[in-house]
Motif scaffolding. Structure first.
Motif, short mmCIF file in Angstrom:
data_model
loop_
_atom_site.label_atom_id
_atom_site.label_comp_id
_atom_site.label_asym_id
_atom_site.label_seq_id
_atom_site.Cartn_x
_atom_site.Cartn_y
_atom_site.Cartn_z
N PHE A 15 0.79 -1.23 0.00
CA PHE A 15 0.00 0.00 0.00
C PHE A 15 0.83 1.29 0.00
O PHE A 15 0.28 2.38 0.08
N GLY A 17 2.32 4.57 -0.90
CA GLY A 17 1.92 5.58 -1.88
C GLY A 17 0.44 5.55 -2.22
O GLY A 17 -0.01 6.32 -3.07
N GLN A 18 -0.32 4.71 -1.55
CA GLN A 18 -1.73 4.57 -1.89
C GLN A 18 -2.63 5.10 -0.77
O GLN A 18 -2.26 5.11 0.40
N ASP A 19 -3.83 5.50 -1.18
CA ASP A 19 -4.84 5.87 -0.20
C ASP A 19 -5.29 4.61 0.53
O ASP A 19 -5.54 3.58 -0.09
N LEU A 20 -5.37 4.72 1.85
CA LEU A 20 -5.83 3.60 2.66
C LEU A 20 -7.32 3.66 2.91
O LEU A 20 -7.94 2.65 3.22
N GLN A 112 -8.77 10.92 6.70
CA GLN A 112 -8.35 10.37 5.41
C GLN A 112 -6.89 9.98 5.55
O GLN A 112 -6.09 10.77 6.10
N ASN A 114 -3.22 8.03 3.82
CA ASN A 114 -2.44 7.57 2.68
C ASN A 114 -1.11 7.06 3.25
O ASN A 114 -0.47 7.75 4.03
N LYS A 116 2.49 6.72 3.37
CA LYS A 116 3.67 7.39 2.81
C LYS A 116 4.82 6.40 2.66
O LYS A 116 5.47 6.35 1.61
N VAL A 129 2.24 7.59 7.88
CA VAL A 129 0.93 7.74 7.26
C VAL A 129 0.59 9.22 7.11
O VAL A 129 0.55 9.96 8.11
N ASN A 130 0.38 9.65 5.86
CA ASN A 130 -0.13 11.00 5.61
C ASN A 130 -1.59 11.03 6.03
O ASN A 130 -2.38 10.18 5.57
N THR A 144 -3.47 18.52 8.95
CA THR A 144 -2.74 17.58 8.10
C THR A 144 -1.43 17.25 8.82
O THR A 144 -0.96 18.01 9.65
#
Length: 155
Positions: A15, A17-20, A112, A114, A116, A129-130, A144
């Motif tokens: 995962f 680089g992907q949205d979780l 939300q 993502n 990292k 985690v972003n 953020t």
């Protein structure tokens, strides 16, 4: 809302680089703000005095403590990700945290996330985690940042 299930480093790695995903919305009530003020000894009137906040405040109502919104992360994070085979998870750090907009009483917020990066540190998994705490019907998020978690899996 679909929750992602993780059971090992390789599951996390897929995962990067992907949205979780996103959590459900959670409404911030005056009762929750007041309880947070009691717990933290932060009774500033912009949080706890609705009448004064309406007449003297910049926001027209009471606002949630910034750290109250941040403290919701574990509850909201658990709605996004489920970790199997977990021995222990530790909050390790927060990087680049920015409170961008006040959360007014009765606003609804959701997390939300993502992924990292994830690193295997000799069996301990460090996940960066972003995150963004969105406020329903608002363009700017409440905050953020990058949350850093350490996951210790059972052998």
């Amino acid at each position: 809302m679909s929750q992602i299930t993780i059971g090992c480093f390789e599951d996390f790695e897929k995962f990067i680089g992907q949205d979780l995903g996103v959590s459900e919305y959670h409404q911030i009530t005056q009762e929750q703000i007041n309880k947070f003020a009691e717990a933290t000894l932060d009774h500033q009137w912009i949080h706890t005095d609705p009448e004064r906040a309406k007449t003297e405040g910049t926001f027209g109502d009471t606002i949630a403590h910034g750290y109250l919104t941040l403290s919701l992360v574990p509850y909201l994070w658990d709605q996004i990700i489920h970790v199997n085979n977990l021995k222990m998870m530790v909050n390790y750090g927060i990087e680049n945290l920015r409170f961008a907009q006040a959360v007014l009483v009765n606003n609804e917020v959701r997390l939300q996330a993502n992924l990292k990066n994830v690193v295997n540190l000799r069996g301990t998994i460090k996940a960066e985690v972003n995150v963004k705490l969105e406020i329903k019907d608002q363009k700017k998020p409440a905050f953020t940042g990058v949350l850093v978690f350490l996951y210790h899996f059972n052998a």
